[in-house]
Design a protein around this motif. Structure first.
Motif, PDB file in Angstrom:
ATOM      1  N   UNK B 291       0.847  -1.190   0.000  1.00 43.13           N
ATOM      2  CA  UNK B 291       0.000   0.000   0.000  1.00 43.13           C
ATOM      3  C   UNK B 291       0.887   1.246   0.000  1.00 43.13           C
ATOM      4  N   UNK B 292       0.450   2.279  -0.719  1.00 42.21           N
ATOM      5  CA  UNK B 292       1.220   3.527  -0.791  1.00 42.21           C
ATOM      6  C   UNK B 292       1.035   4.302   0.513  1.00 42.21           C
ATOM      7  N   UNK B 304       7.734   6.494  -4.144  1.00 38.79           N
ATOM      8  CA  UNK B 304       6.644   5.910  -3.359  1.00 38.79           C
ATOM      9  C   UNK B 304       7.207   5.185  -2.150  1.00 38.79           C
ATOM     10  N   UNK B 305       6.724   5.570  -0.976  1.00 43.18           N
ATOM     11  CA  UNK B 305       7.051   4.830   0.240  1.00 43.18           C
ATOM     12  C   UNK B 305       5.930   3.849   0.466  1.00 43.18           C
ATOM     13  N   UNK B 306       6.256   2.555   0.381  1.00 48.57           N
ATOM     14  CA  UNK B 306       5.245   1.502   0.384  1.00 48.57           C
ATOM     15  C   UNK B 306       5.366   0.665   1.641  1.00 48.57           C
ATOM     16  N   UNK B 307       4.234   0.020   2.011  1.00 48.85           N
ATOM     17  CA  UNK B 307       4.265  -0.914   3.133  1.00 48.85           C
ATOM     18  C   UNK B 307       3.653  -2.237   2.679  1.00 48.85           C
ATOM     19  N   UNK B 315      10.114   2.776  -3.816  1.00 52.77           N
ATOM     20  CA  UNK B 315      10.120   2.535  -5.262  1.00 52.77           C
ATOM     21  C   UNK B 315      10.025   3.857  -6.007  1.00 52.77           C
ATOM     22  N   UNK B 316      10.800   3.982  -7.091  1.00 52.27           N
ATOM     23  CA  UNK B 316      10.739   5.199  -7.913  1.00 52.27           C
ATOM     24  C   UNK B 316      10.063   4.861  -9.231  1.00 52.27           C
ATOM     25  N   UNK B 333      -2.561   5.599  -0.064  1.00 59.81           N
ATOM     26  CA  UNK B 333      -3.359   4.474   0.398  1.00 59.81           C
ATOM     27  C   UNK B 333      -3.700   3.474  -0.692  1.00 59.81           C
ATOM     28  N   UNK B 334      -3.355   3.790  -1.935  1.00 60.27           N
ATOM     29  CA  UNK B 334      -3.708   2.877  -3.020  1.00 60.27           C
ATOM     30  C   UNK B 334      -2.935   1.574  -2.905  1.00 60.27           C
TER      31      UNK B 334
END
Lengths: 286, 350
Positions: B291-292, B304-307, B315-316, B333-334
């Motif tokens: 999720x973003x 993008x900082x993702x979890x 990720x770029x 949140x996407x």
């Protein structure tokens, strides 16, 4: 700054900023100099007071060989004292500036100033006399005794001793600010140590050398106590002459003329020296 | 130029701890590392300002032990330029030639050549204090290059300049080096500078060279966590052996070669491909659902900082025209699918 200042406001600003310093300069530099200049144009009255006629006769008298000789002697002391101070003081300044305990060394350099100047001059007199410590020491090696005093050498030695810190301090200030990387740059570009010093280090200390020379040369030329005590009448400098005019002889007018003569000479030589150093030297001077 | 087993300590602090290095003639070689890693000390040893405690330095096949700086076939461009303030541009550039005792006419000719090289003709009579930072830099370059050294040592020469000028001078330095064919040894802490300019890079840490190679090698195949982090950014995953490749907190992932023992995996943020989750999972392996959490817009790219469960990923994506096929943008949140290409999952040691 506000662009729309009235002339009155601008005048006030100048007065507040430049005023106090200007007043000081006027009262303690310009006014006394003018008084001396005026006195030099007057004559000695019957009781040693200043009086008429007005004229250049004091200057004409100052150019007589007797006085010129004292003048040359002073110049000699000034030049020699400056040269010897440079020779001793320049390496000393480097040594102090690069020493880990430089604060202590600086303190030691200034320590003599805690003692009265006259006492220190008398101390040299005691050291150098026939039965003094120096002769006693040399005597232990079967040398001497020598008549170190009174002599020109003794005057010079004491003068250098007295004014050496005035040479060391400005050079020290230059050395402390020195950019040592320039020395590495010079090595890197193929300069051997001596030439690297000459091109990368020496020019950086010119301001210190200049200030030091001025600070030694001027007082060395004008001093009379040292010549009085260690020259014991054999070494007569212009300072001694001036002092005599204002003291024993009570010819203030002639003393003032000699003073103006000395001041003029010092200013002229400073100007020439600065010119020799190029425009930057002139900036330093001013 | 060869360096073998060079050690140097300053009062008990080890600055260089056994450095071996070989630089080929005509190479643009960068020493890259954080401050205090010993790169400047190494440069000073090459220049001859410092002597190594042990080890050997050879330049053009000659041992440099006991050879003073003024007799070495190298010249240095100093970080603060170290121009002689009391000399004009011309005087500075001519200095080395005069020390060599060249005749006046030749000095004049060479100075003109060097000033033209760095595009400073017309400023001969200026003093360093009348020059801008970039101009001083050029004078320092001309002063060193006019002596036609075998090796030019550059100590963070661009670090005192503003970003725009730095970019310009990078390109000029590269062109200059190619034109002259002089070996450049370039010390920097700026990873981008090293990647852009060098033929080869040596990454230094705590007095040692930790990795050496072509810029893309060092960037794409970092050997250690330190190198992966110092050059750009990386995602790290603790991994165990697994039949597919590696077992990670993100689940099993395929690698180029299966792991033999526990290891650390690194992947660059720009290597991770993102797909919108609403379109369903693409038919690929090495997919991770995430999720973003945060979006950083830098102009050219989106970060993008993702979890993904307990794991955070960076990720770029390139900021391409959204009409182009494959170009995507994601919102806060996407849900996304991250594709981690097996060939970009690199095994590094701590």
């Amino acid at each position: 700054m506000n662009e729309a200042a009235t002339p009155a406001q601008r005048f006030l600003r100048v007065l507040v900023t430049v005023g106090p310093g200007g007043l000081w300069l006027f009262l303690f530099v310009l006014l006394p100099s003018l008084l001396v200049l005026l006195a030099s144009l007057l004559s000695r009255g019957p009781y040693g007071e200043l009086g008429l006629p007005l004229g250049l006769h004091n200057y004409a008298r100052a150019l007589q060989p007797v006085y010129l000789e004292a003048f040359t002697e002073s110049l000699l002391v000034g030049v020699w004292a400056t040269l010897l101070s440079a020779l001793l003081g320049y390496p000393l300044a480097f040594y102090i500036a690069r020493h880990p305990k430089r604060d202590l060394l600086l303190f030691l350099l200034l320590l003599p100033f805690l003692t009265n100047f006259l006492i220190r001059v008398y101390a040299w007199l005691v050291l150098l006399q026939r039965e003094g410590l120096v002769n006693a020491l040399l005597g232990a090696f079967g040398l001497g005794p020598f008549a170190f005093y009174p002599s020109f050498g003794a005057v010079l030695l004491t003068t250098v001793y007295t004014f050496l810190p005035f040479f060391v301090l400005p050079v020290y200030a230059s050395v402390e600010r020195l950019d040592w990387q320039l020395l590495e740059a010079a090595y890197d570009l193929g300069a051997r140590p001596f030439r690297a010093f000459l091109h990368a280090v020496l020019p950086q200390t010119y301001p210190g050398l200049f200030a030091g020379s001025v600070l030694v040369f001027i007082p060395a030329m004008g001093t009379f106590v040292v010549a009085d005590l260690l020259g014991a009448g054999r070494v007569v400098l212009i300072g001694n002459l001036i002092q005599q005019q204002f003291g024993v002889t009570r010819d203030w007018a002639f003393g003032a003329a000699l003073s103006v003569f000395l001041m003029g000479f010092v200013l002229l030589s400073l100007y020439l020296y600065a010119r020799l150093q190029g425009e930057r030297g002139l900036e330093e001077l001013v | 130029m060869r360096v073998a087993g060079v050690r140097k300590a300053f009062g008990g602090v080890v600055a260089l701890d056994g450095v071996d290095l070989e630089v080929k003639r005509g190479e643009f070689f960068s020493l890259l590392g954080p401050s205090g890693c010993g790169k400047t000390t190494l440069l000073r040893i090459l220049a001859g300002f410092d002597t190594p405690d042990t080890g050997r330095v050879e330049i053009a096949g000659k041992d440099m032990a006991g050879v003073p700086p003024y007799a070495r076939p190298v010249n240095t461009v100093f970080q603060n330029y170290a121009l002689f303030p009391h000399m004009t541009v011309e005087g500075n550039v001519a200095f080395g030639l005069r020390m060599k005792g060249l005749p006046q006419a030749e000095v004049k000719r060479k100075v003109a050549w060097a000033l033209e090289l760095v595009d400073l003709l017309g400023l001969e009579k200026r003093y360093p204090r009348e020059l801008s930072g970039g101009q001083k830099q050029r004078v320092a370059l001309a002063r060193a290059l006019v002596l036609e050294p075998l090796v030019l040592l550059l100590d963070e020469p661009l670090s005192a300049l503003d970003a725009r000028l730095r970019q310009e001078l990078r390109v000029e330095l590269m062109q200059l080096q190619r034109r002259l064919g002089t070996t450049f040894i370039f010390v920097t802490h700026d990873q981008e500078e090293a990647l852009v300019m060098s033929d080869r890079i040596a990454v230094m840490r705590a007095g040692r060279i930790v990795q050496e190679g072509l810029p893309d090698e060092v960037y794409e195949r970092p050997k250690s966590r330190f190198v992966a982090e110092f050059l750009g950014r990386s995602n790290f995953l603790a991994a165990k052996p697994h039949p597919l490749g590696a077992e990670t907190p993100l689940g099993p992932l395929r690698l180029r070669e299966p792991l033999q023992k526990e290891a650390l995996l690194a992947i660059r943020p720009e290597k991770i491909r993102l797909y919108p989750a609403q379109n369903g999972a693409p038919a690929r392996e090495n997919l991770v659902r995430a999720a973003v959490e945060e979006i950083v817009y830098t102009g050219a790219e989106n970060q993008y900082y993702l979890r993904a469960g307990e794991v955070r990923l960076l990720a770029y994506t390139l900021n391409q025209d959204l009409q182009e096929p494959g170009a995507e943008e994601f919102g806060y949140g996407e849900e996304v699918y991250c594709y981690l290409p097996p060939e970009n999952l690199v095994v590094v040691h701590e």
